[in-house]
Design a protein around this motif. Sequence first.
Motif, mmCIF file in Angstrom:
data_model
loop_
_atom_site.group_PDB
_atom_site.id
_atom_site.type_symbol
_atom_site.label_atom_id
_atom_site.label_comp_id
_atom_site.label_asym_id
_atom_site.label_seq_id
_atom_site.Cartn_x
_atom_site.Cartn_y
_atom_site.Cartn_z
ATOM 1 N N MET A 1 31.700 -27.831 4.217
ATOM 2 C CA MET A 1 31.307 -26.725 5.050
ATOM 3 C C MET A 1 31.985 -26.886 6.414
ATOM 4 S SD MET A 1 27.495 -25.341 5.743
ATOM 5 C CE MET A 1 27.174 -25.084 4.018
ATOM 6 N N ARG A 2 32.410 -25.771 6.977
ATOM 7 C CA ARG A 2 33.091 -25.778 8.275
ATOM 8 C C ARG A 2 32.116 -25.522 9.410
ATOM 9 N NH1 ARG A 2 38.234 -22.110 8.804
ATOM 10 N NH2 ARG A 2 36.900 -21.632 10.529
ATOM 11 N N SER A 3 32.475 -26.047 10.545
ATOM 12 C CA SER A 3 31.766 -25.727 11.787
ATOM 13 C C SER A 3 32.719 -24.913 12.636
ATOM 14 C CB SER A 3 31.397 -26.999 12.541
ATOM 15 O OG SER A 3 30.491 -27.764 11.796
ATOM 16 N N ARG A 4 32.170 -24.015 13.447
ATOM 17 C CA ARG A 4 33.034 -23.223 14.318
ATOM 18 C C ARG A 4 32.313 -22.893 15.610
ATOM 19 N NH1 ARG A 4 32.211 -17.595 14.113
ATOM 20 N NH2 ARG A 4 30.679 -17.006 12.574
ATOM 21 N N ASN A 5 33.114 -22.574 16.604
ATOM 22 C CA ASN A 5 32.584 -22.171 17.898
ATOM 23 C C ASN A 5 32.189 -20.702 17.846
ATOM 24 O OD1 ASN A 5 33.100 -24.581 19.582
ATOM 25 N ND2 ASN A 5 35.199 -24.204 18.962
ATOM 26 N N ILE A 6 31.134 -20.367 18.571
ATOM 27 C CA ILE A 6 30.728 -18.970 18.708
ATOM 28 C C ILE A 6 30.380 -18.710 20.168
ATOM 29 C CG2 ILE A 6 29.886 -18.756 16.334
ATOM 30 C CD1 ILE A 6 27.028 -18.926 17.548
ATOM 31 N N LEU A 7 30.401 -17.448 20.535
ATOM 32 C CA LEU A 7 30.009 -17.059 21.881
ATOM 33 C C LEU A 7 28.491 -16.956 21.953
ATOM 34 C CD1 LEU A 7 32.639 -14.250 22.519
ATOM 35 C CD2 LEU A 7 32.589 -16.524 23.565
ATOM 36 N N GLY A 8 27.907 -17.669 22.887
ATOM 37 C CA GLY A 8 26.472 -17.601 23.124
ATOM 38 C C GLY A 8 26.185 -16.876 24.428
ATOM 39 N N LEU A 9 24.935 -16.759 24.748
ATOM 40 C CA LEU A 9 24.531 -16.059 25.967
ATOM 41 C C LEU A 9 25.139 -16.700 27.210
ATOM 42 C CD1 LEU A 9 22.932 -13.800 27.255
ATOM 43 C CD2 LEU A 9 20.920 -15.289 27.230
ATOM 44 N N ALA A 10 25.219 -18.023 27.232
ATOM 45 C CA ALA A 10 25.798 -18.703 28.404
ATOM 46 C C ALA A 10 27.251 -18.296 28.609
ATOM 47 C CB ALA A 10 25.690 -20.218 28.249
ATOM 48 N N GLU A 11 28.015 -18.227 27.523
ATOM 49 C CA GLU A 11 29.429 -17.830 27.624
ATOM 50 C C GLU A 11 29.567 -16.367 28.022
ATOM 51 O OE1 GLU A 11 29.008 -21.431 25.463
ATOM 52 O OE2 GLU A 11 28.210 -19.486 24.845
ATOM 53 N N LEU A 12 28.707 -15.520 27.484
ATOM 54 C CA LEU A 12 28.750 -14.101 27.855
ATOM 55 C C LEU A 12 28.488 -13.929 29.342
ATOM 56 C CD1 LEU A 12 26.842 -12.468 24.872
ATOM 57 C CD2 LEU A 12 29.309 -12.466 25.295
ATOM 58 N N GLU A 13 27.540 -14.665 29.863
ATOM 59 C CA GLU A 13 27.239 -14.582 31.296
ATOM 60 C C GLU A 13 28.429 -15.043 32.132
ATOM 61 O OE1 GLU A 13 23.556 -16.765 31.550
ATOM 62 O OE2 GLU A 13 22.378 -14.983 31.075
ATOM 63 N N LEU A 14 29.102 -16.110 31.710
ATOM 64 C CA LEU A 14 30.293 -16.583 32.425
ATOM 65 C C LEU A 14 31.404 -15.536 32.402
ATOM 66 C CD1 LEU A 14 30.487 -20.289 31.192
ATOM 67 C CD2 LEU A 14 29.994 -19.508 33.527
ATOM 68 N N ILE A 15 31.626 -14.953 31.238
ATOM 69 C CA ILE A 15 32.684 -13.942 31.085
ATOM 70 C C ILE A 15 32.391 -12.733 31.965
ATOM 71 C CG2 ILE A 15 33.707 -12.275 29.472
ATOM 72 C CD1 ILE A 15 33.289 -14.495 27.287
#
Length: 135
Positions: free
Chosen positions: A1-15
């Motif tokens: 099984m693979r792991s991957r990065n996703i955008l979370g609320l913290a990243e959305l706030e930074l963006i």
Amino acid sequence: MRSRNILGLAELELILAATRTQAEQQGWAVSISVVDEGGHPLALLRLDGASPISAYIAGEKARTAALGRRESKGYEDMVNGGRTAFLSAPLLTSLEGGVPIVVGGEVIGAVGVSGVKAEQDAQVARAGVGAVVAG
């Protein structure tokens, strides 16, 4: 099984903070859209004075960058370079201002901006991407 990065609320706030700061410092009334890797909306910010249509266009630029796995400007360049048949491609817009968010070599989302000149839209979008992606 693979792991991957996703955008979370913290990243959305930074963006959103980085794009808003970039736009406001320049005095640009824009709309900013952030989507996930599948082009699904995660956040939308329409700054005071931005036209209603800019919110729609920003979303389409972001979706195009996410699904196409490249900046939306690449599609605009193809069309302007004479590949007018590309206008019938299933991507939704071929206007500059959509920038993918690439982490670990994978697109995890995209930022789209609309409201000012194309290169200015892209400048604001890149500021948002830069807030969560080093380099």
